[in-house]
Design an enzyme around this catalytic site. Sequence first.
Site, PDB file in Angstrom:
ATOM      1  N   ARG A 173       0.821  -1.207   0.000  1.00 12.16           N
ATOM      2  CA  ARG A 173       0.000   0.000   0.000  1.00 12.16           C
ATOM      3  C   ARG A 173       0.858   1.261   0.000  1.00 12.16           C
ATOM      4  O   ARG A 173       0.408   2.327  -0.371  1.00 12.16           O
ATOM      5  CB  ARG A 173      -0.886   0.042   1.262  1.00 12.16           C
ATOM      6  N   ARG A 177       9.082   6.740  -3.657  1.00 11.64           N
ATOM      7  CA  ARG A 177       9.131   7.762  -4.723  1.00 11.64           C
ATOM      8  C   ARG A 177      10.545   8.271  -4.926  1.00 11.64           C
ATOM      9  O   ARG A 177      11.253   8.542  -3.954  1.00 11.64           O
ATOM     10  CB  ARG A 177       8.244   8.940  -4.358  1.00 11.64           C
ATOM     11  N   ARG A 249      -7.048  -6.331  15.695  1.00 10.42           N
ATOM     12  CA  ARG A 249      -6.221  -5.440  16.501  1.00 10.42           C
ATOM     13  C   ARG A 249      -7.113  -4.289  16.951  1.00 10.42           C
ATOM     14  O   ARG A 249      -7.971  -3.822  16.197  1.00 10.42           O
ATOM     15  CB  ARG A 249      -5.057  -4.862  15.690  1.00 10.42           C
ATOM     16  N   ARG A 279       2.274   6.036  16.812  1.00  6.60           N
ATOM     17  CA  ARG A 279       2.293   7.390  16.242  1.00  6.60           C
ATOM     18  C   ARG A 279       1.598   8.368  17.167  1.00  6.60           C
ATOM     19  O   ARG A 279       0.869   7.968  18.083  1.00  6.60           O
ATOM     20  CB  ARG A 279       1.653   7.421  14.860  1.00  6.60           C
ATOM     21  N   GLU A 300      -0.979   6.766  19.979  1.00  6.09           N
ATOM     22  CA  GLU A 300      -1.733   5.596  19.520  1.00  6.09           C
ATOM     23  C   GLU A 300      -0.987   4.305  19.848  1.00  6.09           C
ATOM     24  O   GLU A 300       0.160   4.131  19.436  1.00  6.09           O
ATOM     25  CB  GLU A 300      -1.912   5.747  18.009  1.00  6.09           C
ATOM     26  N   TYR A 348     -10.382  -4.829   5.765  1.00  8.57           N
ATOM     27  CA  TYR A 348     -10.007  -3.434   5.925  1.00  8.57           C
ATOM     28  C   TYR A 348     -10.520  -2.666   4.714  1.00  8.57           C
ATOM     29  O   TYR A 348     -10.169  -2.981   3.578  1.00  8.57           O
ATOM     30  CB  TYR A 348      -8.476  -3.237   6.047  1.00  8.57           C
ATOM     31  N   ASP A 350     -11.065   1.268   3.119  1.00  7.41           N
ATOM     32  CA  ASP A 350     -11.007   2.720   3.212  1.00  7.41           C
ATOM     33  C   ASP A 350     -12.412   3.286   2.990  1.00  7.41           C
ATOM     34  O   ASP A 350     -13.287   2.614   2.451  1.00  7.41           O
ATOM     35  CB  ASP A 350     -10.029   3.278   2.157  1.00  7.41           C
TER      36      ASP A 350
HETATM   37  P1  FAD Z   1     -18.240   1.401  10.921  1.00  2.97           P
HETATM   38  O1  FAD Z   1     -17.814   2.807  10.745  1.00  2.97           O
HETATM   39  O2  FAD Z   1     -17.468   0.545  11.853  1.00  2.97           O
HETATM   40  O3  FAD Z   1     -19.769   1.419  11.369  1.00  2.97           O
HETATM   41  C1  FAD Z   1     -20.418   0.283  11.918  1.00  2.97           C
HETATM   42  C2  FAD Z   1     -21.401   0.772  12.974  1.00  2.97           C
HETATM   43  O4  FAD Z   1     -22.238  -0.319  13.362  1.00  2.97           O
HETATM   44  C3  FAD Z   1     -20.727   1.249  14.254  1.00  2.97           C
HETATM   45  O5  FAD Z   1     -21.114   2.594  14.517  1.00  2.97           O
HETATM   46  C4  FAD Z   1     -21.246   0.298  15.336  1.00  2.97           C
HETATM   47  O6  FAD Z   1     -21.494   0.962  16.561  1.00  2.97           O
HETATM   48  C5  FAD Z   1     -22.545  -0.204  14.729  1.00  2.97           C
HETATM   49  N1  FAD Z   1     -22.952  -1.535  15.207  1.00  2.97           N
HETATM   50  C6  FAD Z   1     -22.238  -2.687  15.115  1.00  2.97           C
HETATM   51  N2  FAD Z   1     -22.939  -3.724  15.614  1.00  2.97           N
HETATM   52  C7  FAD Z   1     -24.140  -3.216  16.020  1.00  2.97           C
HETATM   53  C8  FAD Z   1     -25.297  -3.803  16.611  1.00  2.97           C
HETATM   54  N3  FAD Z   1     -25.396  -5.116  16.868  1.00  2.97           N
HETATM   55  N4  FAD Z   1     -26.334  -2.978  16.915  1.00  2.97           N
HETATM   56  C9  FAD Z   1     -26.276  -1.643  16.656  1.00  2.97           C
HETATM   57  N5  FAD Z   1     -25.193  -1.052  16.085  1.00  2.97           N
HETATM   58  C10 FAD Z   1     -24.144  -1.822  15.769  1.00  2.97           C
HETATM   59  N6  FAD Z   1     -10.442   5.183   5.753  1.00  2.97           N
HETATM   60  C11 FAD Z   1      -9.982   6.156   4.917  1.00  2.97           C
HETATM   61  O7  FAD Z   1     -10.462   6.274   3.794  1.00  2.97           O
HETATM   62  N7  FAD Z   1      -9.008   7.024   5.342  1.00  2.97           N
HETATM   63  C12 FAD Z   1      -8.444   6.941   6.570  1.00  2.97           C
HETATM   64  O8  FAD Z   1      -7.550   7.742   6.895  1.00  2.97           O
HETATM   65  C13 FAD Z   1      -8.897   5.931   7.458  1.00  2.97           C
HETATM   66  N8  FAD Z   1      -8.360   5.801   8.683  1.00  2.97           N
HETATM   67  C14 FAD Z   1      -8.763   4.771   9.475  1.00  2.97           C
HETATM   68  C15 FAD Z   1      -8.149   4.627  10.719  1.00  2.97           C
HETATM   69  C16 FAD Z   1      -8.498   3.577  11.540  1.00  2.97           C
HETATM   70  C17 FAD Z   1      -7.842   3.434  12.880  1.00  2.97           C
HETATM   71  C18 FAD Z   1      -9.473   2.630  11.092  1.00  2.97           C
HETATM   72  C19 FAD Z   1      -9.816   1.435  11.927  1.00  2.97           C
HETATM   73  C20 FAD Z   1     -10.117   2.794   9.887  1.00  2.97           C
HETATM   74  C21 FAD Z   1      -9.757   3.860   9.060  1.00  2.97           C
HETATM   75  N9  FAD Z   1     -10.385   4.061   7.831  1.00  2.97           N
HETATM   76  C22 FAD Z   1      -9.934   5.055   6.999  1.00  2.97           C
HETATM   77  C23 FAD Z   1     -11.514   3.197   7.396  1.00  2.97           C
HETATM   78  C24 FAD Z   1     -12.914   3.718   7.818  1.00  2.97           C
HETATM   79  O9  FAD Z   1     -12.962   3.808   9.220  1.00  2.97           O
HETATM   80  C25 FAD Z   1     -13.971   2.753   7.287  1.00  2.97           C
HETATM   81  O10 FAD Z   1     -13.942   2.758   5.884  1.00  2.97           O
HETATM   82  C26 FAD Z   1     -15.416   3.073   7.702  1.00  2.97           C
HETATM   83  O11 FAD Z   1     -15.512   3.322   9.075  1.00  2.97           O
HETATM   84  C27 FAD Z   1     -16.315   1.905   7.361  1.00  2.97           C
HETATM   85  O12 FAD Z   1     -17.665   2.218   7.636  1.00  2.97           O
HETATM   86  P2  FAD Z   1     -18.701   1.081   8.061  1.00  2.97           P
HETATM   87  O13 FAD Z   1     -20.038   1.738   8.082  1.00  2.97           O
HETATM   88  O14 FAD Z   1     -18.534  -0.123   7.214  1.00  2.97           O
HETATM   89  O15 FAD Z   1     -18.254   0.632   9.533  1.00  2.97           O
HETATM   90  N1  UDP Z   2       4.167   0.993   8.226  1.00  3.19           N
HETATM   91  C1  UDP Z   2       5.391   0.996   8.857  1.00  3.19           C
HETATM   92  N2  UDP Z   2       5.935   2.183   9.240  1.00  3.19           N
HETATM   93  C2  UDP Z   2       5.326   3.359   9.041  1.00  3.19           C
HETATM   94  C3  UDP Z   2       4.068   3.364   8.383  1.00  3.19           C
HETATM   95  C4  UDP Z   2       3.518   2.156   7.993  1.00  3.19           C
HETATM   96  O1  UDP Z   2       5.978  -0.050   9.089  1.00  3.19           O
HETATM   97  O2  UDP Z   2       5.866   4.415   9.430  1.00  3.19           O
HETATM   98  C5  UDP Z   2       3.604  -0.319   7.827  1.00  3.19           C
HETATM   99  C6  UDP Z   2       2.673  -0.881   8.905  1.00  3.19           C
HETATM  100  O3  UDP Z   2       2.820  -2.290   8.960  1.00  3.19           O
HETATM  101  C7  UDP Z   2       1.296  -0.518   8.393  1.00  3.19           C
HETATM  102  C8  UDP Z   2       1.491  -0.634   6.883  1.00  3.19           C
HETATM  103  O4  UDP Z   2       2.843  -0.188   6.646  1.00  3.19           O
HETATM  104  O5  UDP Z   2       0.294  -1.382   8.859  1.00  3.19           O
HETATM  105  C9  UDP Z   2       0.532   0.183   6.056  1.00  3.19           C
HETATM  106  O6  UDP Z   2       0.677   1.552   6.374  1.00  3.19           O
HETATM  107  P1  UDP Z   2      -0.553   2.532   6.449  1.00  3.19           P
HETATM  108  O7  UDP Z   2      -0.072   3.894   6.723  1.00  3.19           O
HETATM  109  O8  UDP Z   2      -1.416   2.279   5.262  1.00  3.19           O
HETATM  110  O9  UDP Z   2      -1.217   1.997   7.783  1.00  3.19           O
HETATM  111  P2  UDP Z   2      -2.711   1.970   8.301  1.00  3.19           P
HETATM  112  O10 UDP Z   2      -3.477   3.085   7.626  1.00  3.19           O
HETATM  113  O11 UDP Z   2      -3.147   0.604   7.922  1.00  3.19           O
HETATM  114  O12 UDP Z   2      -2.538   2.175   9.766  1.00  3.19           O
END
Ligand code: FAD
Ligand code: UDP
Length: 383
Positions: A173, A177, A249, A279, A300, A348, A350
């Site tokens: 991912r 560059r 996780r 981070r 985090e 996972y 986005d």
């Molecule tokens: P969710 O947002 O998880 O929504 C599911 C909802 O269902 C939750 O609110 C939960 O409370 C509810 N629920 C579950 N079970 C029940 C139940 N039985 N009854 C009632 N309610 C329930 N994407 C990006 O594009 N850019 C980013 O920078 C980015 N950063 C991220 C960082 C982290 C740490 C994580 C984990 C994800 C990140 N994502 C990012 C991905 C993004 O969070 C997801 O694409 C998005 O949240 C998915 O939406 P969803 O509706 O599928 O799930």
């Molecule tokens: N990663 C790393 N060092 C960094 C940033 C990312 O080793 O400084 C690795 C790490 O295993 C991570 C993966 O590259 O899960 C993908 O990076 P990304 O920034 O996409 O992480 P995420 O959004 O999944 O947290």
Amino acid sequence: MSQKFLMVGAGLSGAVIGRLLAEAGHTVQVVDGRSHVGGNCHTERDAKTGVMVHVYGPHIFHTDDAEVWEYVNRYETFLPYKNRVKTTSRGAVYSLPVNLHTINQFFGQTLRPDEAKVFLEGQADTTIAEPANFEEQALRFVGRDLYEAFFKGYTLKQWGCDPTELPASILKRLPVRFNYDDNYFFHKFQGMPENGYTAMIARILDHPGISVTLEKTVSREIAGEYDHVFYSGPIDGWFDYRLGRLGYRTLDFDRFEYDGDYQGCAVMNYGDVDVPFTRITEHKHFSPWESHQGSVLYREFSRECGPDDIPYYPIRQVAEKSLLADYVALAEGETNVSFVGRLGTYRYLDMDVTIREALDAGRRFLGCLQDGAKAPTFFVQPL
Ligand code: FAD
Ligand code: UDP
């Protein structure tokens, strides 16, 4: 004929599908166990500092999908934002993703692009033809020194296992560059919602055909009360974890405040394994058009997800995939439930992919209704 549908989850998946069905004239009930809509994208303005906080971790919107970009801009103004990530390793700060600046600074060089390419090829382990895991992928493309400084420790902390046990795809991912472009993403469209993601998702849900109930966790028995259910919660949770729990996780956010600018950027990674967090994110820098004296930051920490924790990253190793296959088989036996989103399909995703899949799922579902066909249990296969 108008039907009654339930969306379990008021995140992007539930909101986008719900909106499509409501616009087609159906009645949509959205429930979420949390006290807010938005799912994991939830943002909230901090009362003390005025900073827009990304409550469940930082979310940056980036996509190549023009329809998805147009969709999000319909519900919220997106302002320009470029994700420029720095990393601290062995007492020095470098630019990510690995770019010409990183290479020159790390190796004390003044290489031009072509020279850097040749130089890095010299660092790389070219005996690895087909990288079989994360470590091999890193050794093949950036070599041992950069791998150990930026990726090995970070990945150990993030995933809790040796990088040799992880798939190469996790590292794929991240680009390398040979110029000074330090944009973390290479998508055509990138930005941040002016008033946060929750405001955007609340607007998607704002339709006369949609009613939203918060702080209500539903279980499988409720399905009988609706014509169809879209479930965006954890697939194993729908079946009360009867076959065991899928591995995730989780993240702990150690929130702290600072008077002023703590780190001068939104995201500072920490590559050293002896620094316990992965981070630090400084949330006011995710809204560069705003100005705040106070600052809200998250340190985090990543760890194994327990039964009471929020599931963040699906592990998807061999053991989990085998358990997932068993849950998929159970799910296929449901008559009026579709499993959607990142938790419903244990992948996972986005945000842009989540929206794309939700738009496709909603449209396909409406097509099935029209044809009198059974709706798919999965619009995208989880395995
Ligand atoms: P969710 O947002 O998880 O929504 C599911 C909802 O269902 C939750 O609110 C939960 O409370 C509810 N629920 C579950 N079970 C029940 C139940 N039985 N009854 C009632 N309610 C329930 N994407 C990006 O594009 N850019 C980013 O920078 C980015 N950063 C991220 C960082 C982290 C740490 C994580 C984990 C994800 C990140 N994502 C990012 C991905 C993004 O969070 C997801 O694409 C998005 O949240 C998915 O939406 P969803 O509706 O599928 O799930
Ligand atoms: N990663 C790393 N060092 C960094 C940033 C990312 O080793 O400084 C690795 C790490 O295993 C991570 C993966 O590259 O899960 C993908 O990076 P990304 O920034 O996409 O992480 P995420 O959004 O999944 O947290």
